[in-house]
Design an enzyme around this catalytic site. Sequence first.
Site, PDB file in Angstrom:
ATOM      1  CD  GLU A  69      -0.768  -5.879   5.492  1.00 30.94           C
ATOM      2  OE1 GLU A  69      -1.060  -4.687   5.722  1.00 30.94           O
ATOM      3  OE2 GLU A  69      -0.703  -6.345   4.336  1.00 30.94           O
ATOM      4  CB  CYS A  77      -0.976  -0.037   1.176  1.00 31.14           C
ATOM      5  SG  CYS A  77      -2.374   1.110   0.986  1.00 31.14           S
ATOM      6  CG  HIS A  80      -3.414  -3.873   3.011  1.00 28.02           C
ATOM      7  ND1 HIS A  80      -2.473  -3.247   3.797  1.00 28.02           N
ATOM      8  CD2 HIS A  80      -4.098  -2.889   2.375  1.00 28.02           C
ATOM      9  CE1 HIS A  80      -2.578  -1.934   3.647  1.00 28.02           C
ATOM     10  NE2 HIS A  80      -3.553  -1.690   2.782  1.00 28.02           N
TER      11      HIS A  80
END
Length: 237
Positions: A181, A89, A179
């Site tokens: 994660e 990001c 993302h």
Amino acid sequence: MNPRVLVIVNSASSGPRRLGTWLREKAIDVDEVVGAEQPLPASLEGYAGLVMLGGGLMPDDDDRAPWLAAERALAAEAIDRDLPTLGICLGGQLLAHVAGGEVAEKTGPIERGATPIRPTAAGRADTLFAALGDEAPMIENHQDMITRLPSAAVLLATSAAVENQAFRLGARVRGVQFHPEASAADLARWDDAALRGEGRSLPALIAAAERVHDHNTAASRALIEAFADEVRAGVPV
């Protein structure tokens, strides 16, 4: 001795989460540095990889985030060394900015929640992005966007609304807009009132992300494990 990866946390509330867990499971030591709280290293000496996380900032937003100047220097060093790097990001936008691309604030389509990400032909041949197959759902949360990739970049993935979802510089430096994660459970901390102001429903976003949780987790984990393998492969025996 395990290889070490530097993880730069640009928002104290958004750490590496499952990405850190997956790296540690691959016998990689994770050094987290929160930019707002700790000085960043002067160089990447001693590190086998770099991860730069997201945050509600622009890559050159130095007035609000003074550590970004040091982060840009580390990103430039990683590009110069072709060090295994994953910019997520804001981290991906920062890589694009440093390498000569363009990033614009609040200018693109808003993407929130689970979003289908489609690798390009180059992405399907990429060591990391082959993990996404023809398409995989990834968590998105942005409106700022990369409006022009650096001339040296290879486009690796797109979404229906945003073309520049992932790119590679050199052989081992990659930036992503999404993302890996983050999982469906992380959406529970999002601002429900702000989402309603955009005409969105947080419960609906959570439900949609939960429906694709298994696919999202498998693809995200495979991508991060491939990054871990690249980190380990670059460490002298």
